[in-house]
Design an enzyme around this catalytic site. Sequence first.
Site, PDB file in Angstrom:
ATOM      1  N   HIS A  62      -0.559 -11.259  -4.951  1.00  0.00           N
ATOM      2  CA  HIS A  62       0.830 -10.890  -4.696  1.00  0.00           C
ATOM      3  C   HIS A  62       1.813 -11.895  -5.291  1.00  0.00           C
ATOM      4  O   HIS A  62       2.866 -11.500  -5.815  1.00  0.00           O
ATOM      5  CB  HIS A  62       1.065 -10.754  -3.195  1.00  0.00           C
ATOM      6  CG  HIS A  62       0.192  -9.727  -2.542  1.00  0.00           C
ATOM      7  ND1 HIS A  62       0.229  -8.394  -2.907  1.00  0.00           N
ATOM      8  CD2 HIS A  62      -0.744  -9.824  -1.560  1.00  0.00           C
ATOM      9  CE1 HIS A  62      -0.642  -7.714  -2.159  1.00  0.00           C
ATOM     10  NE2 HIS A  62      -1.242  -8.562  -1.352  1.00  0.00           N
ATOM     11  N   HIS A 109       0.825  -1.205   0.000  1.00  0.00           N
ATOM     12  CA  HIS A 109       0.000   0.000   0.000  1.00  0.00           C
ATOM     13  C   HIS A 109       0.861   1.257   0.000  1.00  0.00           C
ATOM     14  O   HIS A 109       0.518   2.265  -0.619  1.00  0.00           O
ATOM     15  CB  HIS A 109      -0.946   0.020   1.206  1.00  0.00           C
ATOM     16  CG  HIS A 109      -1.923  -1.111   1.225  1.00  0.00           C
ATOM     17  ND1 HIS A 109      -2.808  -1.314   2.258  1.00  0.00           N
ATOM     18  CD2 HIS A 109      -2.158  -2.104   0.326  1.00  0.00           C
ATOM     19  CE1 HIS A 109      -3.540  -2.388   2.008  1.00  0.00           C
ATOM     20  NE2 HIS A 109      -3.159  -2.883   0.842  1.00  0.00           N
ATOM     21  N   ASP A 143      -3.133  -2.888  -5.167  1.00  0.00           N
ATOM     22  CA  ASP A 143      -2.071  -3.815  -4.771  1.00  0.00           C
ATOM     23  C   ASP A 143      -1.095  -4.061  -5.920  1.00  0.00           C
ATOM     24  O   ASP A 143       0.125  -4.114  -5.724  1.00  0.00           O
ATOM     25  CB  ASP A 143      -2.671  -5.153  -4.332  1.00  0.00           C
ATOM     26  CG  ASP A 143      -3.172  -5.145  -2.902  1.00  0.00           C
ATOM     27  OD1 ASP A 143      -2.858  -4.209  -2.145  1.00  0.00           O
ATOM     28  OD2 ASP A 143      -3.894  -6.098  -2.534  1.00  0.00           O
ATOM     29  N   HIS A 181      -9.181  -2.367  -5.295  1.00  0.00           N
ATOM     30  CA  HIS A 181      -8.121  -2.629  -4.330  1.00  0.00           C
ATOM     31  C   HIS A 181      -7.093  -3.603  -4.903  1.00  0.00           C
ATOM     32  O   HIS A 181      -5.888  -3.457  -4.652  1.00  0.00           O
ATOM     33  CB  HIS A 181      -8.661  -3.181  -3.012  1.00  0.00           C
ATOM     34  CG  HIS A 181      -7.566  -3.349  -1.996  1.00  0.00           C
ATOM     35  ND1 HIS A 181      -7.049  -2.286  -1.298  1.00  0.00           N
ATOM     36  CD2 HIS A 181      -6.838  -4.435  -1.634  1.00  0.00           C
ATOM     37  CE1 HIS A 181      -6.055  -2.708  -0.539  1.00  0.00           C
ATOM     38  NE2 HIS A 181      -5.901  -4.016  -0.721  1.00  0.00           N
TER      39      HIS A 181
END
Length: 318
Positions: free
Chosen positions: A269, A85, A246, A242
């Site tokens: 991720h 973030h 990311d 969101h």
Amino acid sequence: MNKLSTRQRTLAGEISFAGYGVHSAQPVTLVIGPAAPDKGFLIRRDLGNGTYTEPVSVHFSRVSRTTLCTTLDLGGSVSAATIEHVTSALSGMGVDNALITLDAAECPIMDGSAYPFAVAILEVGLETQPAPKKFLKILRSVTVRNNDAFAALEPYNGRALDLEIDFDSKVIGRQRMMFDWTPRRYFEDVSRARTFGFVRDAKILRQAGYALGSSLDNSITLHEDRILNPGGLRYEDEFVRHKLLDAIGDLSLGGLPIWGKFRSYKGGHALNAHVLSGLFSSDANYEIVGAEDLPLEFEAFDDQPAGLEVNHYLRSVR
């Protein structure tokens, strides 16, 4: 051409945040300050008593874990978790060089989005630096897969992301967002999107040492087909926004802003880190180019958040 827009930028001063980690629930203070040209994003740990670890590059080669967040190995058994973030806000707001310092093992979650960091960057302002801005220009497509999920970097004349998510949830379902980067679009359309989770997963996650600091104050919480947060959503499709937030943070671990298109389906991720590894596996996949060779960049940077003139907070190095 606006020559200021082809030069690197750092923060005009330090910004500081106090909070706690969403996974560790441990208190932490985070400071982001200026860094010299061509340094990119650097990170270090404040170990107390005036002792700091040596600053290291925020780089995908240091990724040690990608479960629910991106964690970096800083060396000497010291790590920094949930950095995405912070780096998303820096990259999204057009910062090239910055020094990140934190006094615990996880960055503060704040409200679960990048918005507090982005606002602070606007308030302190950016300073232009003498060095020319550089980009990683994608020359060949690189794709990584995990079953039906994938992440790809492709040649494109600009900075774009195209993300799609698909959850077995009536509240989320299948959402897609296509995004062409400018600081204003990032600030208005991406930065406020919060992380999210399901009540059904909470017990298992906490037993595994995750989400210990998660609450309605920093996460969108879903239970069956309901959103438990009293204020509801900030965007109708806040979930995919969101994931895009990311991705911007994770992709900044390439060391330079990417000139190309990122595409993802059911990504996260791990795939974000793997696609960077794939990109750098061959010199034929990319080249480093200067902003003066990419005329769209200065036009994109001139699109600043509403109500703020670029020259109001950009200071030129004389």
